[in-house]
Motif scaffolding. Structure first.
Motif, short mmCIF file in Angstrom:
data_model
loop_
_atom_site.label_atom_id
_atom_site.label_comp_id
_atom_site.label_asym_id
_atom_site.label_seq_id
_atom_site.Cartn_x
_atom_site.Cartn_y
_atom_site.Cartn_z
N LYS A 57 0.74 -1.04 0.09
CA LYS A 57 -0.15 0.01 -0.06
C LYS A 57 0.77 1.30 -0.13
O LYS A 57 0.62 2.07 -0.74
CB LYS A 57 -1.03 0.21 1.30
CG LYS A 57 -1.75 1.06 1.22
CD LYS A 57 -2.99 1.16 2.42
CE LYS A 57 -3.69 2.39 2.43
NZ LYS A 57 -4.71 2.49 3.48
N PHE A 58 1.86 1.25 0.86
CA PHE A 58 2.60 2.47 0.83
C PHE A 58 3.44 2.66 -0.34
O PHE A 58 3.71 3.94 -0.78
CB PHE A 58 3.94 2.14 1.80
CG PHE A 58 4.74 3.26 1.93
CD1 PHE A 58 4.53 4.55 2.81
CD2 PHE A 58 6.07 3.11 1.66
CE1 PHE A 58 5.29 5.47 2.85
CE2 PHE A 58 7.15 3.98 1.64
CZ PHE A 58 6.67 5.34 2.25
N ILE A 59 3.99 1.62 -1.16
CA ILE A 59 4.60 1.91 -2.46
C ILE A 59 3.55 2.17 -3.30
O ILE A 59 4.22 3.28 -4.09
CB ILE A 59 5.14 0.57 -2.84
CG1 ILE A 59 6.34 0.13 -1.99
CG2 ILE A 59 5.78 0.61 -4.26
CD1 ILE A 59 6.85 -1.14 -2.26
N TRP A 60 2.31 1.66 -3.57
CA TRP A 60 1.74 2.30 -4.42
C TRP A 60 0.96 3.65 -4.20
O TRP A 60 0.80 4.46 -5.17
CB TRP A 60 0.16 1.35 -4.60
CG TRP A 60 0.77 0.08 -5.27
CD1 TRP A 60 0.74 -1.35 -4.79
CD2 TRP A 60 0.72 0.01 -6.56
NE1 TRP A 60 1.30 -2.19 -5.87
CE2 TRP A 60 1.27 -1.43 -7.00
CE3 TRP A 60 0.66 0.73 -7.89
CZ2 TRP A 60 1.55 -1.98 -8.24
CZ3 TRP A 60 1.21 0.37 -9.28
CH2 TRP A 60 1.76 -1.06 -9.47
N VAL A 61 0.86 4.00 -2.99
CA VAL A 61 0.63 5.45 -2.48
C VAL A 61 1.65 6.36 -3.17
O VAL A 61 1.23 7.54 -3.48
CB VAL A 61 0.15 5.61 -1.28
CG1 VAL A 61 -0.01 6.85 -0.63
CG2 VAL A 61 -1.21 4.70 -0.91
N LEU A 62 2.81 5.88 -2.87
CA LEU A 62 3.78 6.64 -3.33
C LEU A 62 4.15 6.93 -4.68
O LEU A 62 4.21 8.04 -5.33
CB LEU A 62 5.21 6.24 -2.55
CG LEU A 62 6.36 6.89 -2.81
CD1 LEU A 62 6.26 8.26 -1.93
CD2 LEU A 62 7.76 6.16 -2.21
N VAL A 63 3.96 5.74 -5.27
CA VAL A 63 4.01 6.18 -6.87
C VAL A 63 2.72 6.79 -7.39
O VAL A 63 2.92 7.87 -8.37
CB VAL A 63 3.69 4.66 -7.43
CG1 VAL A 63 3.60 4.75 -8.93
CG2 VAL A 63 5.04 3.76 -7.15
N GLY A 64 1.45 6.49 -6.95
CA GLY A 64 0.36 7.36 -7.30
C GLY A 64 0.67 9.17 -6.96
O GLY A 64 0.38 9.86 -7.79
N LEU A 65 1.19 9.34 -5.76
CA LEU A 65 1.70 10.66 -5.36
C LEU A 65 2.83 11.43 -6.03
O LEU A 65 2.65 12.28 -6.47
CB LEU A 65 1.94 10.61 -3.70
CG LEU A 65 2.08 11.96 -3.24
CD1 LEU A 65 0.85 12.53 -3.17
CD2 LEU A 65 2.63 11.69 -1.73
#
Length: 170
Positions: free
Chosen positions: A26-34
């Motif tokens: 979740k942290f990685i995908w949130v970071l990529v989207g951000l």
């Protein structure tokens, strides 16, 4: 295309925030989207303010200069306000019926009195994308071949004079 990246980054950020469980994924995908969303907004802002991915191209054309008044060696002008802003009326062909004029708000006008030949040199500056990738990325934002300025350089023989146009009453 940058708008598509912004949309993808926003959807990725929202979906990963809402639908994924806590953890490193979740942290990685949130970071990529951000990163995609913020990066797209930063690139869009740079493109609108500093014309990112564009370069200025100048095209110069030289025309023979003929007198604005038949039978005289005169270049006509009209004074604007109290400064040195003037509109110059010129002809590039002796058979030309309507005189062309300069626009002081879009460029500079230079007069050179001791020339060997009567001519007007018009330099038009436009912004174009550096390559096809930049045009594809920002093509929906700033138009290609965007007008920047148009400069005029008049070369006049020594016998030529400047003459002010008589003001018309309205």
């Amino acid at each position: 295309m940058i708008v598509v990246f912004l949309f993808i980054g926003t959807v990725l950020l929202a979906c990963s925030m809402i639908f994924m469980r806590r953890g490193i994924n979740k942290f990685i995908w949130v970071l990529v989207g951000l990163v995609i969303s913020v990066g797209s907004v930063v690139l869009m802002t740079l493109n609108y303010n500093t014309y990112l991915g564009m370069k200025e191209v100048q095209q110069t054309q030289t025309y023979p200069l003929t007198s604005s008044v038949k039978g005289k060696h005169v270049l006509l002008y009209r004074q604007l306000g109290t400064k040195n802003e003037r509109i110059y009326y010129y002809a590039t062909n002796p058979l030309q019926q309507k005189l062309a004029k300069t626009n002081p708000s879009t460029g500079n006008v230079t007069l050179k009195q001791k020339a060997k030949l009567n001519q007007v040199k018009i330099t038009r500056t436009t912004r174009v994308y550096r390559n096809e990738e930049w045009r594809l990325l920002f093509g929906n934002g700033v138009a290609n071949h965007q007008f920047v300025s148009q400069d005029y350089e008049f070369h006049l023989l020594p016998g030529w004079k400047l003459q002010k146009v008589a003001e018309q009453k309205q």
